[in-house]
Design a protein around this motif. Sequence first.
Motif, mmCIF file in Angstrom:
data_model
loop_
_atom_site.group_PDB
_atom_site.id
_atom_site.type_symbol
_atom_site.label_atom_id
_atom_site.label_comp_id
_atom_site.label_asym_id
_atom_site.label_seq_id
_atom_site.Cartn_x
_atom_site.Cartn_y
_atom_site.Cartn_z
ATOM 1 N N GLU A 94 0.658 -1.135 0.051
ATOM 2 C CA GLU A 94 -0.098 0.258 -0.085
ATOM 3 C C GLU A 94 0.790 1.428 -0.083
ATOM 4 O OE1 GLU A 94 -3.830 1.793 2.712
ATOM 5 O OE2 GLU A 94 -2.612 -0.202 3.370
ATOM 6 N N LYS A 95 2.033 0.990 0.622
ATOM 7 C CA LYS A 95 3.034 2.420 0.445
ATOM 8 C C LYS A 95 3.770 2.291 -0.778
ATOM 9 C CE LYS A 95 3.962 2.383 5.337
ATOM 10 N NZ LYS A 95 5.215 2.338 6.329
ATOM 11 N N ILE A 96 3.515 1.498 -1.781
ATOM 12 C CA ILE A 96 4.321 1.486 -2.989
ATOM 13 C C ILE A 96 3.306 1.959 -4.207
ATOM 14 C CG2 ILE A 96 5.444 -0.156 -4.942
ATOM 15 C CD1 ILE A 96 6.385 -1.448 -2.334
ATOM 16 N N ALA A 97 2.031 1.601 -4.123
ATOM 17 C CA ALA A 97 0.922 1.791 -5.077
ATOM 18 C C ALA A 97 -0.351 1.755 -4.310
ATOM 19 C CB ALA A 97 1.278 1.096 -6.315
ATOM 20 N N ARG A 98 -1.267 2.554 -4.868
ATOM 21 C CA ARG A 98 -2.606 2.605 -4.165
ATOM 22 C C ARG A 98 -3.515 2.410 -5.458
ATOM 23 N NH1 ARG A 98 -2.579 4.489 0.974
ATOM 24 N NH2 ARG A 98 -4.759 4.707 1.035
ATOM 25 N N LEU A 99 -4.750 1.949 -4.957
ATOM 26 C CA LEU A 99 -6.095 1.816 -5.776
ATOM 27 C C LEU A 99 -6.829 2.929 -5.921
ATOM 28 C CD1 LEU A 99 -7.611 -0.245 -7.411
ATOM 29 C CD2 LEU A 99 -9.131 -0.597 -5.210
ATOM 30 N N HIS A 100 -6.586 3.647 -6.955
ATOM 31 C CA HIS A 100 -7.664 4.812 -7.245
ATOM 32 C C HIS A 100 -8.943 4.485 -7.942
ATOM 33 C CE1 HIS A 100 -4.484 8.262 -7.004
ATOM 34 N NE2 HIS A 100 -4.417 7.342 -5.781
ATOM 35 N N GLY A 101 -9.916 4.759 -7.522
ATOM 36 C CA GLY A 101 -11.326 4.382 -8.244
ATOM 37 C C GLY A 101 -11.580 2.679 -8.071
ATOM 38 N N ALA A 102 -12.096 2.139 -8.906
ATOM 39 C CA ALA A 102 -12.237 0.719 -8.790
ATOM 40 C C ALA A 102 -11.158 0.071 -9.536
ATOM 41 C CB ALA A 102 -13.620 0.207 -9.371
#
Length: 353
Positions: A91-99
Amino acid sequence: MSALSTRADLAVRGIRSLNVPVSRRSGAGPSDDGHVLIGGLGGAIPVRSDSPYEVSGNRLLLDGADMGIDIEPVKRPRFYDLTTEDGVSYEKIARLHGANVLATTVVQTCIRYNADQRCRFCSIEASLETGATIAVKRPEQLAEVAEAAVRLDGVTQMIMTTGTSAAKDRGARHLARCVAAVKAVVPNLSIQVQCEPPGDLATITDLHEAGAASIGIHVESLDDNVRKRWMPGKSTVSLDEYREAWREAVRVFGRNQVSTYLLVGLGEDPDELVSGAAELIEMGVYPFVVPFRPLAGTLAVDTDGAQAPAASVLEDITARVAKELQAAGMRGADQKAGCAACGACSVLQTAGG
Ligand code: SF4
């Protein structure tokens, strides 16, 4: 209220006590929001305690009255529960945006972050200070996270943005290395890169050859007075340099695979914004019209006390730009990856753009 008026109002006034599993706090772009589906379309909606809107049982309420609109939270992705071998949470490396968008800021620092140079709406380094992210994402870390996000959560596109580096390429070469590493493990994942005009225009070809499908070169405003006031550092890159970069990007990536943010609410003239957007569309560049979002931790709020634009202004500008996009046959959804393809921070999709 039309669907567009409601969507514009939500984008500006937000929803109170919106407690959903996918959200953002500070960082490089729009933030302090919750990610939901509004009647099936993605929305990254500000969380504001003073909003007249709330959600009850997946329905949108305005001043307590059911508006007949379904709001569904985006589910927490499973990849958030994983960590790399050296102990960094995915989660600190990349995150979900939208679905379905995986988003990352590959370098979380910016040479323009001194108080007299910084974009006044930006808080790129704030999420670093709170420990919510790491400063530099290595290509192999991004590849590991992207593979899991595709496999476990069905992510369909990825966005890589970057703080600006001191090097001549302004950070674009590291982006190219990150793209190549991700494409090596998930070749079908469409990737958009976002950067300032890279000093050497050949870098745009390097990004494409690394595997990026689309590119965002974000100017935020086409008004030089607004640029100087809001983005003292970034405005030293001239609009001519942006135009050259956009032209080259359209040549390399194709029409409507290039985009730029245009913020509403920085004190620009609405007519000039719309005619500037029309020129971009003519060039093959998608103008991603987004309301300025006052975020705690930015100079705009902490020093200037800036406010979000009126929803009516956002609605008017969005409707006019959407009309230009329709006339040109350009839709955000036709971009292979990127914010225009996602659409959650803008109201353009609701307006048919
Ligand atoms: S529009 Fe861009 S910044 Fe906004 S949620 Fe979608 S991918 Fe993220």
